[in-house]
Design a protein around this motif. Structure first.
Motif, PDB file in Angstrom:
ATOM      1  N   SER A  54    -144.576 -27.045 -22.457  1.00 37.54           N
ATOM      2  CA  SER A  54    -144.433 -28.125 -23.421  1.00 37.54           C
ATOM      3  C   SER A  54    -144.065 -27.625 -24.828  1.00 37.54           C
ATOM      4  O   SER A  54    -143.938 -26.425 -25.087  1.00 37.54           O
ATOM      5  CB  SER A  54    -145.725 -28.955 -23.463  1.00 37.54           C
ATOM      6  OG  SER A  54    -145.505 -30.208 -24.010  1.00 37.54           O
ATOM      7  N   ASN A  55    -143.890 -28.566 -25.735  1.00 34.83           N
ATOM      8  CA  ASN A  55    -143.575 -28.262 -27.121  1.00 34.83           C
ATOM      9  C   ASN A  55    -144.821 -27.737 -27.832  1.00 34.83           C
ATOM     10  O   ASN A  55    -145.938 -28.135 -27.503  1.00 34.83           O
ATOM     11  CB  ASN A  55    -143.057 -29.539 -27.795  1.00 34.83           C
ATOM     12  CG  ASN A  55    -142.457 -29.255 -29.157  1.00 34.83           C
ATOM     13  OD1 ASN A  55    -143.181 -29.062 -30.127  1.00 34.83           O
ATOM     14  ND2 ASN A  55    -141.145 -29.230 -29.228  1.00 34.83           N
ATOM     15  N   SER A  93    -146.150 -28.363 -30.704  1.00 31.68           N
ATOM     16  CA  SER A  93    -146.979 -29.403 -31.330  1.00 31.68           C
ATOM     17  C   SER A  93    -147.847 -30.119 -30.299  1.00 31.68           C
ATOM     18  O   SER A  93    -148.940 -30.588 -30.606  1.00 31.68           O
ATOM     19  CB  SER A  93    -146.108 -30.408 -32.079  1.00 31.68           C
ATOM     20  OG  SER A  93    -145.173 -31.009 -31.209  1.00 31.68           O
ATOM     21  N   VAL A  94    -147.374 -30.180 -29.050  1.00 29.66           N
ATOM     22  CA  VAL A  94    -148.137 -30.817 -27.966  1.00 29.66           C
ATOM     23  C   VAL A  94    -149.216 -29.872 -27.449  1.00 29.66           C
ATOM     24  O   VAL A  94    -150.392 -30.240 -27.330  1.00 29.66           O
ATOM     25  CB  VAL A  94    -147.204 -31.241 -26.809  1.00 29.66           C
ATOM     26  CG1 VAL A  94    -148.022 -31.775 -25.635  1.00 29.66           C
ATOM     27  CG2 VAL A  94    -146.204 -32.288 -27.282  1.00 29.66           C
ATOM     28  N   GLU A 145    -152.467 -29.382 -29.434  1.00 30.51           N
ATOM     29  CA  GLU A 145    -153.508 -30.405 -29.290  1.00 30.51           C
ATOM     30  C   GLU A 145    -154.357 -30.187 -28.044  1.00 30.51           C
ATOM     31  O   GLU A 145    -155.547 -30.494 -28.027  1.00 30.51           O
ATOM     32  CB  GLU A 145    -152.889 -31.804 -29.266  1.00 30.51           C
ATOM     33  CG  GLU A 145    -153.942 -32.902 -29.212  1.00 30.51           C
ATOM     34  CD  GLU A 145    -153.388 -34.309 -29.340  1.00 30.51           C
ATOM     35  OE1 GLU A 145    -154.167 -35.254 -29.130  1.00 30.51           O
ATOM     36  OE2 GLU A 145    -152.173 -34.467 -29.639  1.00 30.51           O
ATOM     37  N   TYR A 146    -153.752 -29.659 -26.990  1.00 31.82           N
ATOM     38  CA  TYR A 146    -154.502 -29.355 -25.781  1.00 31.82           C
ATOM     39  C   TYR A 146    -155.378 -28.115 -25.960  1.00 31.82           C
ATOM     40  O   TYR A 146    -156.495 -28.048 -25.462  1.00 31.82           O
ATOM     41  CB  TYR A 146    -153.548 -29.095 -24.604  1.00 31.82           C
ATOM     42  CG  TYR A 146    -152.767 -30.294 -24.141  1.00 31.82           C
ATOM     43  CD1 TYR A 146    -153.365 -31.534 -23.975  1.00 31.82           C
ATOM     44  CD2 TYR A 146    -151.407 -30.183 -23.844  1.00 31.82           C
ATOM     45  CE1 TYR A 146    -152.644 -32.638 -23.538  1.00 31.82           C
ATOM     46  CE2 TYR A 146    -150.668 -31.278 -23.399  1.00 31.82           C
ATOM     47  CZ  TYR A 146    -151.299 -32.501 -23.247  1.00 31.82           C
ATOM     48  OH  TYR A 146    -150.578 -33.580 -22.808  1.00 31.82           O
ATOM     49  N   PRO A 189    -150.722 -37.221 -26.120  1.00 31.53           N
ATOM     50  CA  PRO A 189    -150.152 -36.080 -26.854  1.00 31.53           C
ATOM     51  C   PRO A 189    -148.673 -35.855 -26.547  1.00 31.53           C
ATOM     52  O   PRO A 189    -147.899 -35.475 -27.437  1.00 31.53           O
ATOM     53  CB  PRO A 189    -150.994 -34.899 -26.383  1.00 31.53           C
ATOM     54  CG  PRO A 189    -152.303 -35.514 -26.008  1.00 31.53           C
ATOM     55  CD  PRO A 189    -151.953 -36.834 -25.398  1.00 31.53           C
ATOM     56  N   LEU A 190    -148.281 -36.099 -25.287  1.00 27.01           N
ATOM     57  CA  LEU A 190    -146.892 -35.895 -24.900  1.00 27.01           C
ATOM     58  C   LEU A 190    -145.989 -36.995 -25.436  1.00 27.01           C
ATOM     59  O   LEU A 190    -144.880 -36.726 -25.901  1.00 27.01           O
ATOM     60  CB  LEU A 190    -146.806 -35.846 -23.371  1.00 27.01           C
ATOM     61  CG  LEU A 190    -145.611 -35.132 -22.736  1.00 27.01           C
ATOM     62  CD1 LEU A 190    -145.487 -33.697 -23.238  1.00 27.01           C
ATOM     63  CD2 LEU A 190    -145.723 -35.156 -21.226  1.00 27.01           C
ATOM     64  N   PRO A 231    -146.559 -36.822 -30.115  1.00 28.85           N
ATOM     65  CA  PRO A 231    -147.043 -35.548 -30.638  1.00 28.85           C
ATOM     66  C   PRO A 231    -147.523 -35.678 -32.077  1.00 28.85           C
ATOM     67  O   PRO A 231    -147.014 -36.501 -32.834  1.00 28.85           O
ATOM     68  CB  PRO A 231    -145.801 -34.643 -30.567  1.00 28.85           C
ATOM     69  CG  PRO A 231    -144.911 -35.287 -29.554  1.00 28.85           C
ATOM     70  CD  PRO A 231    -145.152 -36.760 -29.674  1.00 28.85           C
TER      71      PRO A 231
END
Length: 232
Positions: free
Chosen positions: A146-147, A149-150, A153-154, A227-228, A231
């Motif tokens: 993923s990106n 920024s995503v 958060e995880y 989040p996806l 973002p």
């Protein structure tokens, strides 16, 4: 394959012994056997697996510190980078998380066959398992998922204050720029960016060192899918 792997390790300055080499080569065999009937990695050539999975994962070895006792790899897939680093760091505890059952089933097989006492495999999503694991890890890992920024958060909610996150990315990405707000919201900062080259193909790799300054608000990570879609 043994000599090919050992030469690559010397080129990236990673120390090894016979046990680590043997376990890695057994992992290679298990991966190829499993991949013959269940697709868990697109890379199938032996030398490519060694360089672009095994060695690529071990680029992080020089960045791991003595105080990094508990480590989590989110979106580990077929075990990269977490499983390889667990083989090379038997004194550290690794949690390997992935939401795809066929991948975690394979990882359980690897753990058993290699007798890795320092590995925990979890099939699930970060948004679900965070409840009992908030801010307990010294170090977070994630390769190419993923990106930035995503994935921030995880990942950041799992990491202790003053802990670090070492995402692996392709060189040339603009993700660092677009992740500025996520870093601010999650009280984290980029300390350094490291560029590496794979030993045979000379392909470039980027590792970003991110430091967590303060506790994460408990509303992060947000619910599954958010989040996806949105973002930070």
């Amino acid at each position: 394959m043994k000599e090919y792997f050992e030469i690559a390790l010397k080129k990236i300055n990673v120390a090894y012994d016979e046990e680590k080499i043997n376990k890695s080569l057994k992992y290679l065999q298990l991966l190829q056997d499993y991949n013959s009937h269940t697709n868990i990695t697109a890379i199938r050539n032996e030398k490519d697996i060694i360089e672009k999975h095994f060695v690529d994962s071990l680029l992080l070895q020089i960045l791991i510190r003595d105080e990094d006792k508990k480590i989590i790899d989110i979106g580990t897939g077929a075990g990269f980078p977490g499983m390889m680093l667990a083989i090379f760091n038997p004194d550290k505890e690794f949690t390997l998380l992935d939401s795809i059952q066929k991948k975690t089933k394979f990882l359980e097989l690897v753990k058993e066959e290699l007798d890795l006492k320092n590995v925990e495999i979890i099939c699930g999503r970060a948004e679900e398992i965070i409840e009992n694991r908030r801010e307990i890890y010294d170090l977070g890992l994630c390769r190419g998922v993923s990106n930035l920024s995503v994935i921030l958060e995880y990942e950041i909610p799992f990491i202790k204050v003053h802990g670090r996150f070492l995402p692996q990315k392709m060189v040339g990405t603009e993700e660092v720029v677009t992740a500025e707000n996520a870093l601010k919201v999650l009280f984290s900062k980029i300390v350094k960016q490291y560029k590496f080259n794979l030993p045979y193909s000379n392909e470039e790799r980027l590792v970003i060192e991110i430091y967590k300054e303060k506790k994460t608000d408990k509303k992060y990570p947000r619910k599954i899918g958010i989040p996806l879609k949105k973002p930070l």
